[in-house]
Design a protein around this motif. Structure first.
Motif, PDB file in Angstrom:
ATOM      1  N   ARG A 113       1.050  -1.098  -0.117  1.00  0.00           N
ATOM      2  CA  ARG A 113      -0.219  -0.034   0.091  1.00  0.00           C
ATOM      3  C   ARG A 113       0.860   1.258   0.102  1.00  0.00           C
ATOM      4  N   ARG A 114       0.213   2.508  -0.517  1.00  0.00           N
ATOM      5  CA  ARG A 114       0.993   3.699  -0.308  1.00  0.00           C
ATOM      6  C   ARG A 114       0.507   4.604   0.941  1.00  0.00           C
ATOM      7  N   PRO A 115       1.333   5.079   1.555  1.00  0.00           N
ATOM      8  CA  PRO A 115       0.719   6.114   2.783  1.00  0.00           C
ATOM      9  C   PRO A 115       0.612   7.613   2.266  1.00  0.00           C
ATOM     10  N   PHE A 116      -0.690   8.230   2.370  1.00  0.00           N
ATOM     11  CA  PHE A 116      -0.783   9.606   2.303  1.00  0.00           C
ATOM     12  C   PHE A 116      -1.551  10.121   3.391  1.00  0.00           C
ATOM     13  N   SER A 117      -0.928  11.344   3.742  1.00  0.00           N
ATOM     14  CA  SER A 117      -1.509  12.364   4.725  1.00  0.00           C
ATOM     15  C   SER A 117      -2.936  12.584   4.602  1.00  0.00           C
ATOM     16  N   TYR A 118      -3.818  12.537   5.465  1.00  0.00           N
ATOM     17  CA  TYR A 118      -5.278  13.259   5.343  1.00  0.00           C
ATOM     18  C   TYR A 118      -4.735  14.805   5.097  1.00  0.00           C
ATOM     19  N   ILE A 131      -6.750  13.766  -0.452  1.00  0.00           N
ATOM     20  CA  ILE A 131      -5.317  13.222  -0.402  1.00  0.00           C
ATOM     21  C   ILE A 131      -4.627  14.454  -1.463  1.00  0.00           C
ATOM     22  N   HIS A 132      -3.362  14.659  -1.239  1.00  0.00           N
ATOM     23  CA  HIS A 132      -2.585  15.613  -2.141  1.00  0.00           C
ATOM     24  C   HIS A 132      -1.199  14.947  -2.347  1.00  0.00           C
ATOM     25  N   PHE A 133      -1.167  14.699  -3.439  1.00  0.00           N
ATOM     26  CA  PHE A 133       0.284  13.857  -3.775  1.00  0.00           C
ATOM     27  C   PHE A 133       0.930  14.153  -4.978  1.00  0.00           C
ATOM     28  N   ARG A 134       2.122  14.015  -5.023  1.00  0.00           N
ATOM     29  CA  ARG A 134       3.066  14.229  -6.241  1.00  0.00           C
ATOM     30  C   ARG A 134       3.378  12.731  -6.958  1.00  0.00           C
ATOM     31  N   THR A 135       3.310  12.819  -8.400  1.00  0.00           N
ATOM     32  CA  THR A 135       3.551  11.477  -8.876  1.00  0.00           C
ATOM     33  C   THR A 135       5.039  11.388  -8.948  1.00  0.00           C
ATOM     34  N   VAL A 136       5.487  10.155  -8.150  1.00  0.00           N
ATOM     35  CA  VAL A 136       7.037  10.073  -8.153  1.00  0.00           C
ATOM     36  C   VAL A 136       7.274   8.514  -8.636  1.00  0.00           C
ATOM     37  N   GLY A 137       6.211   7.839  -8.546  1.00  0.00           N
ATOM     38  CA  GLY A 137       6.517   6.458  -8.937  1.00  0.00           C
ATOM     39  C   GLY A 137       5.368   5.670  -9.630  1.00  0.00           C
ATOM     40  N   LYS A 138       5.434   4.280  -9.666  1.00  0.00           N
ATOM     41  CA  LYS A 138       4.251   3.469 -10.288  1.00  0.00           C
ATOM     42  C   LYS A 138       2.997   3.760  -9.634  1.00  0.00           C
ATOM     43  N   GLY A 139       3.069   3.716  -8.304  1.00  0.00           N
ATOM     44  CA  GLY A 139       1.676   3.641  -7.228  1.00  0.00           C
ATOM     45  C   GLY A 139       1.125   4.957  -7.510  1.00  0.00           C
ATOM     46  N   THR A 140       1.749   6.371  -7.139  1.00  0.00           N
ATOM     47  CA  THR A 140       1.057   7.467  -7.390  1.00  0.00           C
ATOM     48  C   THR A 140       0.669   7.965  -8.846  1.00  0.00           C
ATOM     49  N   ASP A 141       1.575   7.094  -9.775  1.00  0.00           N
ATOM     50  CA  ASP A 141       1.018   7.559 -11.316  1.00  0.00           C
ATOM     51  C   ASP A 141      -0.149   6.647 -11.630  1.00  0.00           C
ATOM     52  N   GLY A 177       7.258  22.122   0.006  1.00  0.00           N
ATOM     53  CA  GLY A 177       7.022  21.499  -0.839  1.00  0.00           C
ATOM     54  C   GLY A 177       5.578  20.489  -0.552  1.00  0.00           C
ATOM     55  N   LEU A 178       5.748  19.050  -0.666  1.00  0.00           N
ATOM     56  CA  LEU A 178       4.413  18.314  -0.557  1.00  0.00           C
ATOM     57  C   LEU A 178       4.330  18.214   0.710  1.00  0.00           C
ATOM     58  N   GLY A 179       4.876  18.707   1.687  1.00  0.00           N
ATOM     59  CA  GLY A 179       4.763  18.939   3.028  1.00  0.00           C
ATOM     60  C   GLY A 179       3.570  19.358   3.467  1.00  0.00           C
ATOM     61  N   ILE A 180       3.150  20.408   2.653  1.00  0.00           N
ATOM     62  CA  ILE A 180       1.904  20.985   2.938  1.00  0.00           C
ATOM     63  C   ILE A 180       0.615  20.187   3.080  1.00  0.00           C
ATOM     64  N   ALA A 181       0.843  18.867   2.568  1.00  0.00           N
ATOM     65  CA  ALA A 181      -0.254  17.983   2.834  1.00  0.00           C
ATOM     66  C   ALA A 181      -0.185  17.532   4.191  1.00  0.00           C
ATOM     67  N   GLY A 182       0.872  17.340   4.947  1.00  0.00           N
ATOM     68  CA  GLY A 182       0.953  16.945   6.153  1.00  0.00           C
ATOM     69  C   GLY A 182       0.358  17.966   7.043  1.00  0.00           C
ATOM     70  N   MET A 210       6.986  13.202  10.104  1.00  0.00           N
ATOM     71  CA  MET A 210       8.078  12.542   9.230  1.00  0.00           C
ATOM     72  C   MET A 210       7.568  11.530   8.273  1.00  0.00           C
ATOM     73  N   GLU A 211       8.280  11.375   7.250  1.00  0.00           N
ATOM     74  CA  GLU A 211       7.905  10.298   6.218  1.00  0.00           C
ATOM     75  C   GLU A 211       9.080   9.451   6.251  1.00  0.00           C
ATOM     76  N   GLN A 212       8.712   8.234   6.111  1.00  0.00           N
ATOM     77  CA  GLN A 212       9.734   7.033   5.677  1.00  0.00           C
ATOM     78  C   GLN A 212       9.026   6.280   5.042  1.00  0.00           C
ATOM     79  N   HIS A 213       9.842   5.341   4.266  1.00  0.00           N
ATOM     80  CA  HIS A 213       9.454   4.423   3.439  1.00  0.00           C
ATOM     81  C   HIS A 213       8.739   3.437   4.403  1.00  0.00           C
ATOM     82  N   MET A 214       7.540   2.792   3.916  1.00  0.00           N
ATOM     83  CA  MET A 214       6.696   2.008   4.679  1.00  0.00           C
ATOM     84  C   MET A 214       6.307   0.895   4.260  1.00  0.00           C
TER      85      MET A 214
HETATM   86  C1  LIG Z   1       3.031   9.015   6.765  1.00  0.00           C
HETATM   87  C2  LIG Z   1       3.402   9.252   5.234  1.00  0.00           C
HETATM   88  C3  LIG Z   1       2.457  10.312   4.930  1.00  0.00           C
HETATM   89  C4  LIG Z   1       2.913  10.587   3.403  1.00  0.00           C
HETATM   90  N1  LIG Z   1       1.999  11.636   2.838  1.00  0.00           N
HETATM   91  C5  LIG Z   1       2.346  11.829   1.603  1.00  0.00           C
HETATM   92  C6  LIG Z   1       1.228  12.852   0.906  1.00  0.00           C
HETATM   93  O1  LIG Z   1       0.287  13.289   1.458  1.00  0.00           O
HETATM   94  N2  LIG Z   1       1.532  13.144  -0.444  1.00  0.00           N
HETATM   95  C7  LIG Z   1       2.533  12.690  -0.899  1.00  0.00           C
HETATM   96  O2  LIG Z   1       2.683  12.975  -2.260  1.00  0.00           O
HETATM   97  N3  LIG Z   1       3.389  11.861  -0.730  1.00  0.00           N
HETATM   98  C8  LIG Z   1       3.337  11.238   0.719  1.00  0.00           C
HETATM   99  N4  LIG Z   1       4.033  10.428   1.193  1.00  0.00           N
HETATM  100  C9  LIG Z   1       4.911   9.660   0.509  1.00  0.00           C
HETATM  101  C10 LIG Z   1       4.217   8.667  -0.753  1.00  0.00           C
HETATM  102  O3  LIG Z   1       3.753   7.632   0.330  1.00  0.00           O
HETATM  103  C11 LIG Z   1       5.305   8.200  -1.650  1.00  0.00           C
HETATM  104  O4  LIG Z   1       5.574   9.288  -2.437  1.00  0.00           O
HETATM  105  C12 LIG Z   1       4.661   7.102  -2.423  1.00  0.00           C
HETATM  106  O5  LIG Z   1       4.119   5.958  -1.482  1.00  0.00           O
HETATM  107  C13 LIG Z   1       5.216   6.701  -3.481  1.00  0.00           C
HETATM  108  O6  LIG Z   1       4.714   5.711  -4.085  1.00  0.00           O
HETATM  109  P1  LIG Z   1       5.135   5.323  -5.612  1.00  0.00           P
HETATM  110  O7  LIG Z   1       4.678   3.862  -6.083  1.00  0.00           O
HETATM  111  O8  LIG Z   1       4.665   6.128  -6.577  1.00  0.00           O
HETATM  112  O9  LIG Z   1       6.509   5.327  -5.722  1.00  0.00           O
HETATM  113  P2  LIG Z   1       7.739   4.271  -5.828  1.00  0.00           P
HETATM  114  O10 LIG Z   1       7.659   3.778  -7.153  1.00  0.00           O
HETATM  115  O11 LIG Z   1       7.479   3.444  -4.678  1.00  0.00           O
HETATM  116  O12 LIG Z   1       9.040   5.268  -5.438  1.00  0.00           O
HETATM  117  C14 LIG Z   1       9.455   6.242  -6.242  1.00  0.00           C
HETATM  118  C15 LIG Z   1      10.437   7.204  -5.527  1.00  0.00           C
HETATM  119  O13 LIG Z   1       9.639   7.961  -4.390  1.00  0.00           O
HETATM  120  C16 LIG Z   1      10.472   7.470  -3.198  1.00  0.00           C
HETATM  121  N5  LIG Z   1       9.561   7.057  -2.126  1.00  0.00           N
HETATM  122  C17 LIG Z   1       8.685   6.037  -1.982  1.00  0.00           C
HETATM  123  N6  LIG Z   1       7.811   6.043  -0.910  1.00  0.00           N
HETATM  124  C18 LIG Z   1       8.334   7.075  -0.280  1.00  0.00           C
HETATM  125  C19 LIG Z   1       8.130   7.565   1.116  1.00  0.00           C
HETATM  126  N7  LIG Z   1       7.456   6.751   2.147  1.00  0.00           N
HETATM  127  N8  LIG Z   1       8.936   8.398   1.564  1.00  0.00           N
HETATM  128  C20 LIG Z   1       9.733   9.321   1.011  1.00  0.00           C
HETATM  129  N9  LIG Z   1       9.984   8.907  -0.530  1.00  0.00           N
HETATM  130  C21 LIG Z   1       9.293   7.847  -0.974  1.00  0.00           C
HETATM  131  C22 LIG Z   1      11.279   6.173  -3.537  1.00  0.00           C
HETATM  132  O14 LIG Z   1      12.253   6.348  -2.906  1.00  0.00           O
HETATM  133  C23 LIG Z   1      11.633   6.633  -4.981  1.00  0.00           C
HETATM  134  O15 LIG Z   1      12.673   7.711  -5.328  1.00  0.00           O
HETATM  135  C24 LIG Z   1       3.798   9.882   2.708  1.00  0.00           C
HETATM  136  C25 LIG Z   1       4.518   8.911   3.444  1.00  0.00           C
HETATM  137  C26 LIG Z   1       4.327   8.762   4.607  1.00  0.00           C
HETATM  138  C27 LIG Z   1       5.394   7.690   5.313  1.00  0.00           C
END
Ligand SMILES: Cc1cc2nc3c(=O)[nH]c(=O)nc-3n(C[C@H](O)[C@H](O)[C@H](O)COP(=O)(O)OP(=O)(O)OC[C@H]3O[C@@H](n4cnc5c(N)ncnc54)[C@H](O)[C@@H]3O)c2cc1C
Ligand code: FES
Length: 286
Positions: free
Chosen positions: A51-56, A68-78, A114-119, A242-246
């Motif tokens: 699963r992917r974590p997102f702030s309320y 939820i407000h998110f940036r497309t960074v990878g497969k899940g967010t896309d 940046g995206l910390g606004i969502a937090g 804080m945001e960590q990989h989960m």
């Molecule tokens: C408690 C919490 C709240 C969050 N809230 C938001 C939010 O409100 N909006 C938002 O845009 N993002 C948020 N994130 C980060 C978000 O979960 C990740 O960006 C998302 O899971 C990436 O999924 P992906 O499949 O698109 O990327 P992946 O393909 O899994 O990864 C793509 C890139 O993103 C990085 N990445 C992946 N997961 C995280 C993570 N948890 N923290 C930092 N970098 C990561 C990877 O290292 C890689 O460089 C939050 C994370 C946590 C732990």
């Protein structure tokens, strides 16, 4: 905490590569507090297991809607950007511990990178509802990344900093904090780790001066509140999200650990994602 279906009701690209999505999910909206998060499953055929974590970002318990407000960074967010209104996805929440506001705090300073606004966005709504004054300091790389004023409550004082100076203060958002430090009773931040680390350093000098941090301390007798307790967090000048990989997001896999100042591992999904800045060992390099 519940695992429930949520129905997408609106989806909009509000900034380049940044999306705001609204979900109808009454049980997840009820009782959720600013600082908490949802853990969202991608669809059955996406090939993604975790699963992917997102702030309320915002919560409206009356209409049963959360955003939820998110940036497309990878497969899940896309994958999420391809959902359409009416589509249903599975969410687990509310997860994690919320921001703790002292009942005496009148002036809240929110700091977002940046995206910390969502937090911290939901905290602005909560604070305004409770009659507090809110100043939001927001930092972005450039004008094109600046969070739109139209998405904030009118009552919020909104100050922007950009790295390239294209709008607002030219420099880091942390450079604005000293101007508001004396005004604020408490500060709440979410953003990149270097930003949080810099804010934690500033907060050390604030400890014991002015505001709730000082008011909350009884002179003489009385036991100190245990670090990490809601009471102790309420007395801290700065709380950080804080945001960590989960992996699991429910405390089982230890994939999200950071180190506390006393050397004890802290799970961001359970003991956090919100911590008092003084709870964390910022130099531990987790
Ligand atoms: C408690 C919490 C709240 C969050 N809230 C938001 C939010 O409100 N909006 C938002 O845009 N993002 C948020 N994130 C980060 C978000 O979960 C990740 O960006 C998302 O899971 C990436 O999924 P992906 O499949 O698109 O990327 P992946 O393909 O899994 O990864 C793509 C890139 O993103 C990085 N990445 C992946 N997961 C995280 C993570 N948890 N923290 C930092 N970098 C990561 C990877 O290292 C890689 O460089 C939050 C994370 C946590 C732990
Ligand atoms: S993500 Fe599994 S313990 Fe935090």
């Amino acid at each position: 905490m519940r695992l429930l279906d949520a129905e997408l009701t609106a989806s909009e690209e509000i900034l380049p590569g940044q999306w705001l999505q609204a979900y109808q999910a009454p049980w997840l909206a009820a009782g959720a507090r600013a600082g908490q998060f949802v853990h969202v499953r991608t669809g059955d055929f996406s090939g993604m297991v975790l699963r992917r974590p997102f702030s309320y970002n915002t919560v409206d318990p009356v209409s049963g809607t959360l955003t939820i407000h998110f940036r497309t960074v990878g497969k899940g967010t896309d994958w999420f950007t391809r959902l359409r209104p009416g589509d249903r996805i599975e969410m687990l929440g509310p997860l994690g511990r919320p921001f703790e506001v002292d009942r005496r705090s009148r002036h809240l300073l929110l700091i977002a990178g940046g995206l910390g606004i969502a937090g911290v966005r939901a905290l602005a709504d909560e604070a305004i509802r409770e009659g507090r004054q809110v100043t939001l300091l927001f930092g972005a790389a450039s004008a094109r990344d600046v969070y739109p004023t139209s998405l904030l409550p009118d009552e919020v004082e909104y100050i922007v900093a950009t790295d390239d100076g294209s709008v607002g203060h030219h420099g880091f958002v942390t450079e604005l904090v000293p101007d508001y430090e004396a005004w604020a009773d408490q500060a709440f931040a979410c953003g990149p780790l270097p930003m949080l680390r810099a804010l934690a350093r500033l907060a050390v000098s604030r400890r014991g001066r002015l505001g709730v941090a000082a008011l909350g301390r009884k002179r003489g007798s009385g036991r100190a509140d245990p670090p990490g307790s809601p009471q102790a967090r309420r007395k801290a000048f700065l709380q950080v999200s804080m945001e960590q990989h989960m992996g699991c997001a429910v405390g089982a896999c230890l994939g999200c650990v950071v180190m506390s100042a006393s050397g004890a591992p802290q799970r961001v999904c359970r003991e956090g994602p919100v911590f008092a800045s003084e709870e964390i060992d910022w130099e531990a390099g987790w």
